[in-house]
Write a protein that holds these residues in place. Structure first.
Motif, PDB file in Angstrom:
ATOM      1  N   ARG A  24       0.832  -1.204   0.000  1.00 22.58           N
ATOM      2  CA  ARG A  24       0.000   0.000   0.000  1.00 22.58           C
ATOM      3  C   ARG A  24       0.869   1.259   0.000  1.00 22.58           C
ATOM      4  O   ARG A  24       0.560   2.244  -0.676  1.00 22.58           O
ATOM      5  CB  ARG A  24      -0.899  -0.019   1.249  1.00 22.58           C
ATOM      6  N   ALA A  25       1.974   1.219   0.733  1.00 22.79           N
ATOM      7  CA  ALA A  25       2.870   2.377   0.792  1.00 22.79           C
ATOM      8  C   ALA A  25       3.446   2.676  -0.583  1.00 22.79           C
ATOM      9  O   ALA A  25       3.549   3.840  -0.989  1.00 22.79           O
ATOM     10  CB  ALA A  25       3.988   2.115   1.795  1.00 22.79           C
ATOM     11  N   LYS A  26       3.824   1.641  -1.321  1.00 18.52           N
ATOM     12  CA  LYS A  26       4.385   1.845  -2.659  1.00 18.52           C
ATOM     13  C   LYS A  26       3.336   2.411  -3.605  1.00 18.52           C
ATOM     14  O   LYS A  26       3.638   3.267  -4.451  1.00 18.52           O
ATOM     15  CB  LYS A  26       4.926   0.517  -3.201  1.00 18.52           C
ATOM     16  N   GLU A  27       2.097   1.963  -3.449  1.00 24.06           N
ATOM     17  CA  GLU A  27       1.007   2.505  -4.272  1.00 24.06           C
ATOM     18  C   GLU A  27       0.806   3.990  -3.978  1.00 24.06           C
ATOM     19  O   GLU A  27       0.620   4.797  -4.898  1.00 24.06           O
ATOM     20  CB  GLU A  27      -0.286   1.733  -4.002  1.00 24.06           C
ATOM     21  N   LYS A  28       0.832   4.351  -2.687  1.00 26.32           N
ATOM     22  CA  LYS A  28       0.663   5.752  -2.300  1.00 26.32           C
ATOM     23  C   LYS A  28       1.819   6.596  -2.821  1.00 26.32           C
ATOM     24  O   LYS A  28       1.625   7.726  -3.266  1.00 26.32           O
ATOM     25  CB  LYS A  28       0.557   5.874  -0.780  1.00 26.32           C
ATOM     26  N   LEU A  29       3.032   6.042  -2.761  1.00 25.22           N
ATOM     27  CA  LEU A  29       4.201   6.750  -3.265  1.00 25.22           C
ATOM     28  C   LEU A  29       4.073   7.002  -4.761  1.00 25.22           C
ATOM     29  O   LEU A  29       4.284   8.129  -5.240  1.00 25.22           O
ATOM     30  CB  LEU A  29       5.458   5.933  -2.968  1.00 25.22           C
ATOM     31  N   ARG A  30       3.707   5.973  -5.497  1.00 28.55           N
ATOM     32  CA  ARG A  30       3.574   6.111  -6.947  1.00 28.55           C
ATOM     33  C   ARG A  30       2.460   7.099  -7.299  1.00 28.55           C
ATOM     34  O   ARG A  30       2.601   7.924  -8.211  1.00 28.55           O
ATOM     35  CB  ARG A  30       3.286   4.745  -7.575  1.00 28.55           C
ATOM     36  N   SER A  31       1.361   7.035  -6.555  1.00 25.75           N
ATOM     37  CA  SER A  31       0.249   7.955  -6.789  1.00 25.75           C
ATOM     38  C   SER A  31       0.658   9.394  -6.498  1.00 25.75           C
ATOM     39  O   SER A  31       0.329  10.317  -7.254  1.00 25.75           O
ATOM     40  CB  SER A  31      -0.941   7.563  -5.915  1.00 25.75           C
ATOM     41  N   ALA A  32       1.393   9.604  -5.398  1.00 24.15           N
ATOM     42  CA  ALA A  32       1.825  10.956  -5.032  1.00 24.15           C
ATOM     43  C   ALA A  32       2.751  11.545  -6.090  1.00 24.15           C
ATOM     44  O   ALA A  32       2.632  12.722  -6.445  1.00 24.15           O
ATOM     45  CB  ALA A  32       2.535  10.923  -3.675  1.00 24.15           C
ATOM     46  N   VAL A  33       3.664  10.718  -6.620  1.00 23.54           N
ATOM     47  CA  VAL A  33       4.579  11.186  -7.665  1.00 23.54           C
ATOM     48  C   VAL A  33       3.793  11.605  -8.905  1.00 23.54           C
ATOM     49  O   VAL A  33       4.035  12.670  -9.485  1.00 23.54           O
ATOM     50  CB  VAL A  33       5.612  10.097  -8.015  1.00 23.54           C
ATOM     51  N   GLY A  34       2.838  10.777  -9.309  1.00 21.60           N
ATOM     52  CA  GLY A  34       2.035  11.089 -10.489  1.00 21.60           C
ATOM     53  C   GLY A  34       1.232  12.359 -10.327  1.00 21.60           C
ATOM     54  O   GLY A  34       1.181  13.214 -11.228  1.00 21.60           O
ATOM     55  N   LYS A  35       0.596  12.504  -9.175  1.00 20.33           N
ATOM     56  CA  LYS A  35      -0.219  13.705  -8.939  1.00 20.33           C
ATOM     57  C   LYS A  35       0.647  14.959  -8.845  1.00 20.33           C
ATOM     58  O   LYS A  35       0.266  16.030  -9.326  1.00 20.33           O
ATOM     59  CB  LYS A  35      -1.035  13.521  -7.658  1.00 20.33           C
ATOM     60  N   MET A  36       1.814  14.810  -8.242  1.00 20.62           N
ATOM     61  CA  MET A  36       2.707  15.956  -8.126  1.00 20.62           C
ATOM     62  C   MET A  36       3.226  16.377  -9.497  1.00 20.62           C
ATOM     63  O   MET A  36       3.340  17.574  -9.795  1.00 20.62           O
ATOM     64  CB  MET A  36       3.872  15.605  -7.192  1.00 20.62           C
ATOM     65  N   GLN A  37       3.531  15.405 -10.346  1.00 17.27           N
ATOM     66  CA  GLN A  37       3.982  15.738 -11.691  1.00 17.27           C
ATOM     67  C   GLN A  37       2.908  16.511 -12.455  1.00 17.27           C
ATOM     68  O   GLN A  37       3.183  17.548 -13.077  1.00 17.27           O
ATOM     69  CB  GLN A  37       4.362  14.473 -12.459  1.00 17.27           C
ATOM     70  N   GLN A  38       1.670  16.015 -12.414  1.00  6.66           N
ATOM     71  CA  GLN A  38       0.578  16.704 -13.094  1.00  6.66           C
ATOM     72  C   GLN A  38       0.372  18.109 -12.537  1.00  6.66           C
ATOM     73  O   GLN A  38       0.131  19.076 -13.281  1.00  6.66           O
ATOM     74  CB  GLN A  38      -0.708  15.886 -12.957  1.00  6.66           C
ATOM     75  N   PHE A  39       0.494  18.224 -11.221  1.00  9.06           N
ATOM     76  CA  PHE A  39       0.318  19.526 -10.578  1.00  9.06           C
ATOM     77  C   PHE A  39       1.390  20.508 -11.041  1.00  9.06           C
ATOM     78  O   PHE A  39       1.100  21.669 -11.347  1.00  9.06           O
ATOM     79  CB  PHE A  39       0.369  19.366  -9.059  1.00  9.06           C
ATOM     80  N   PHE A  40       2.650  20.043 -11.124  1.00 10.80           N
ATOM     81  CA  PHE A  40       3.731  20.941 -11.519  1.00 10.80           C
ATOM     82  C   PHE A  40       3.610  21.371 -12.981  1.00 10.80           C
ATOM     83  O   PHE A  40       3.982  22.491 -13.339  1.00 10.80           O
ATOM     84  CB  PHE A  40       5.089  20.291 -11.259  1.00 10.80           C
ATOM     85  N   VAL A  41       3.105  20.505 -13.835  1.00 13.82           N
ATOM     86  CA  VAL A  41       2.867  20.890 -15.228  1.00 13.82           C
ATOM     87  C   VAL A  41       1.889  22.057 -15.275  1.00 13.82           C
ATOM     88  O   VAL A  41       2.103  23.054 -15.992  1.00 13.82           O
ATOM     89  CB  VAL A  41       2.338  19.691 -16.048  1.00 13.82           C
ATOM     90  N   ARG A  42       0.801  21.951 -14.487  1.00 16.71           N
ATOM     91  CA  ARG A  42      -0.188  23.038 -14.445  1.00 16.71           C
ATOM     92  C   ARG A  42       0.405  24.293 -13.801  1.00 16.71           C
ATOM     93  O   ARG A  42       0.140  25.422 -14.249  1.00 16.71           O
ATOM     94  CB  ARG A  42      -1.430  22.591 -13.661  1.00 16.71           C
TER      95      ARG A  42
END
Length: 407
Positions: free
Chosen positions: A179-197
């Protein structure tokens, strides 16, 4: 102990007293083959002279493409985030660093000094009436997160969600690794999308923040691409959060062990600069530098390391090497020659070192000033460390003090 003998020093026994473990390696096998947390073999370099030389050696690449598939690479990031200053060699690194460093002006650092002070005081204001607190949860964790938000110009309405991603990035629940790895991967993806915006928003309406300054930077017509800006924003989070959290928590704990020094600092806060540097040397938050990969067979400390294998440089070990520092296990704020390696050396010397020092000095100075009778909640309790292959800090820091009302 042979240099090529595989072992796993980063187990619970080693982490319980890493300084003793590093001292043993320095004496018996200063360049030693170990297993990383993922089971891959890596070479650990532990003596100051070797570590410093390797940090500046162009034959040791930080570019993962030079690993030839061997050894430890850490968490795999999306390419747009992974291509950052920590993973670049010259000349790409030279070009990007030249551009990025232009934003770290004396004026910017002075402004950030004021902002860090405002953040520190606001957090202490929330704690003062209680008479007790966990300074990790209430102070050391939120302060760097709020500073990073200011550095990048994260809008106020996004900050709570952003801080949640940061926590998932650095403090996954180890009791549930999948679950921790899933949360880590999700956080990275969301942060990347956020920084693009966020980069797009800064191009339309730049502000006083660091990311806006990077958007506007030009050098002979050359500017930063969208991917470079996104990766820089992500790198700011990586470099600007976890290490300051751990530096602050270890710093407060260290001063609470030395009440005479804490009293002196309240009277003479000008000593905080030397205290922070000695703290970074004596018990810094970073055990290892970013992994390196030899571009050709190389000899380090008399040991031959083949091309493409992973080399880890022991910053924590080097900073306690008796060949470099007199009485290295002694916390000595009067140390006159304190060329520690906590910010690295060579072309990859930490770009934000000045700001990191400012943050630590303000954070520690504010605690001492606002809490004149600060003490551990249980002086007899052993500290509970949160440490791993890549970082070391306190999991909690329960303290007591005389409550006060705000005026």
């Amino acid at each position: 102990m042979r240099a090529d003998e595989l072992s796993m020093p980063f187990d619970e026994e080693f982490l319980a007293d890493p300084h003793a473990g590093y001292a043993k390696l320095r004496a018996e096998a200063p360049v030693h083959r170990i297993r990383a947390p993922d089971g891959s073999p890596v070479w650990l370099v532990t003596r100051y002279a070797d570590v410093k030389a390797c940090l500046a050696d162009p034959r040791l690449s930080v570019d993962k493409t030079n690993s030839r598939g061997h050894g430890y690479k850490g968490f795999e990031l999306p390419p747009a985030l992974d291509r950052n200053l920590m993973n670049m060699d010259a000349p790409d690194h030279t070009r990007l660093r030249k551009l990025v460093s232009k934003a770290f002006t004396p004026r910017y650092l002075a402004e950030m000094h004021e902002r860090v002070q405002l953040v520190a005081d606001a957090l202490i204001d929330a704690i003062v009436p209680r008479g007790q607190a966990d300074l990790v949860r209430s102070y050391a964790l939120p302060l760097p997160a709020m500073v990073v938000c200011d550095m990048l110009g994260v809008p106020d309405h996004d900050r709570e969600e952003f801080r949640g991603w940061v926590l998932d990035l650095f403090a996954p629940d180890s009791s549930e690794p999948v679950r921790a790895k899933e949360k880590l991967r999700s956080a990275v993806g969301k942060m990347q999308q956020f920084f693009v915006r966020l980069v797009a928003a800064k191009r339309k309406k730049p502000g006083p923040d660091l990311l806006s300054q990077w958007v506007l930077l030009r050098d002979e017509g050359d500017g930063l691409s969208e991917d470079e800006l996104t990766s820089l924003a992500f790198l700011t989070v990586i470099a600007g959060y976890e290490n300051p959290v751990n530096t602050i928590s270890i710093g407060v704990w260290t001063l609470l062990q030395r009440p005479d020094l804490a009293a002196d600092l309240r009277d003479e806060p000008g000593q905080l600069a030397s205290v922070v540097d000695e703290l970074l040397r004596h018990d810094g938050p970073l055990p290892l530098a970013v992994r390196r990969f030899p571009l050709a067979d190389i000899e380090i400390g008399g040991v031959r390391i083949p091309t493409g294998e992973t080399v880890m440089l022991g910053i924590m070990s080097a900073n306690r090497d008796p060949a470099q520092f007199s009485e290295p296990d002694l916390f000595d704020v009067q140390r006159t020659d304190n060329r520690h390696l906590s910010f690295g050396h060579g072309i990859h010397y930490c770009l934000g070192a000045a700001l990191a020092r400012i943050t630590a000095q303000v954070a520690l100075g504010t605690v001492l000033r606002r809490f004149p009778d600060l003490r551990l909640a249980d002086p007899a309790a052993a500290p509970r460390w949160r440490q791993s292959f890549r970082s070391r800090g306190l999991a909690e820091l329960p303290v007591r003090f005389s409550p006060a009302s705000l005026k």
